[in-house]
Design an enzyme around this catalytic site. Structure first.
Site, PDB file in Angstrom:
ATOM      1  N   GLU A 112      22.736 -66.395  -1.428  1.00 44.67           N
ATOM      2  CA  GLU A 112      22.283 -67.486  -0.414  1.00 44.67           C
ATOM      3  C   GLU A 112      22.934 -66.865   0.639  1.00 44.67           C
ATOM      4  OE1 GLU A 112      20.777 -70.889  -3.297  1.00 44.67           O
ATOM      5  OE2 GLU A 112      23.053 -70.287  -3.295  1.00 44.67           O
ATOM      6  N   GLU A 165      22.833 -68.999 -11.959  1.00 41.88           N
ATOM      7  CA  GLU A 165      22.900 -70.497 -12.245  1.00 41.88           C
ATOM      8  C   GLU A 165      22.166 -71.238 -13.462  1.00 41.88           C
ATOM      9  OE1 GLU A 165      23.799 -69.620  -7.874  1.00 41.88           O
ATOM     10  OE2 GLU A 165      22.223 -68.957  -9.455  1.00 41.88           O
TER      11      GLU A 165
END
Length: 280
Positions: free
Chosen positions: A134, A154
């Protein structure tokens, strides 16, 4: 090959910001700033201190005309492994509203990079996971080693990547590839990353820093206001209808057409020489 100092910084760097604990920063005489993530023992996983230090560099770059391009690199064998997993106990014990405020601060660090009116290049040498992905996609350009590996793990923790992967990457690599990375937790190597549009360029590991500097210096030669305006308009046009996008293009052009750099560019074109832009 790019010559390095004993501290791991490119030789000839003129400006440095001291006293950082999680990063280092320096800028050379060509206007290329190098922000290095320095938690190699943690694969450069970030904590709140690292995010604050990154924001400090980006904030100062807004106002330092000597910095034309910002590069972000990772020390050691990783670019960034995302959030330091040891900090999750603190996050998980926050109230729901407190957690949203906490994560908003993280988002703002990446938003600062996206909003900086100067090109930002992620130089990805190895592991790039979770929040590291990210961080990289908040940059304008990504140059990766063929040994780089991208992973969004995740879902294996029962959560989702929630600092830009879902929102920024969907137009970058498409919904199908994004679901492979997030829902199926499939890793992407450097070669595949270039093929699907996640990175702009993939190079042999030994050539990564030289390739990044060559690209950065090509950006330094461009008109700063035009580059900054292009960045803003392109980023904004992702989220607006086409008519609004064309309006933004007209507004941006109406500003740039009055600049000294535009006059210099036109004169250089007519005189068949390289333009010398000064940012005015």
């Amino acid at each position: 090959m790019t010559k390095m100092t004993s501290e791991g910084l490119p030789a000839g760097f003129l400006e440095q910001l001291p006293n950082f604990k999680r990063i280092s920063f320096a800028a050379d005489s060509d206007g290329v700033g190098l922000l290095t993530l320095r938690r190699s023992d943690k694969l450069n996983a970030f904590d709140e201190l690292m995010l604050r230090e990154i924001r400090q560099v980006v904030w100062q770059a807004n106002f330092n005309d000597k910095i034309k391009v910002l590069m972000i690199v990772g020390d050691g064998r990783a670019f960034c492994a995302g959030r330091d997993i040891m900090g999750l106990d603190y996050e998980n014990n926050l109230s729901t509203a407190g957690y949203r405020a906490y994560v908003r601060a993280n988002h703002e660090a990446f938003d600062d990079i996206e909003a900086l009116e100067k090109p930002v290049i992620a130089v990805i040498n190895g592991i790039c996971a979770g929040g590291g992905v990210e961080l990289a996609i908040a940059c304008d350009f990504r140059i990766a080693s063929e040994k780089a590996e991208f992973l969004l793990p995740e879902n294996q923790l029962g959560v989702i990547p929630a600092s830009g992967a879902c929102s920024r990457m969907i137009q970058m690599i498409g919904i199908g590839r994004l679901k492979e990375m997030i829902m199926a937790v499939q890793p992407v190597d450097g070669v595949k990353a270039e093929r699907i549009g996640l990175v702009n360029q993939v190079v042999p590991a030994g050539q990564l820093l030289d390739a990044a500097y060559a690209f950065a210096r090509s950006l330094v030669s461009l008109a700063p206001q035009a580059v900054g305006m292009a960045k803003h308009i392109i980023n904004t046009c992702q989220n607006v209808d086409t008519e609004t996008g064309r309006l933004l293009e007209r507004l941006g052009q109406s500003v740039l057409i009055r600049t000294q750099d535009n006059k210099e560019g036109m004169s250089a074109f007519k005189e068949k020489r390289r333009p010398k832009f000064n940012g005015n």
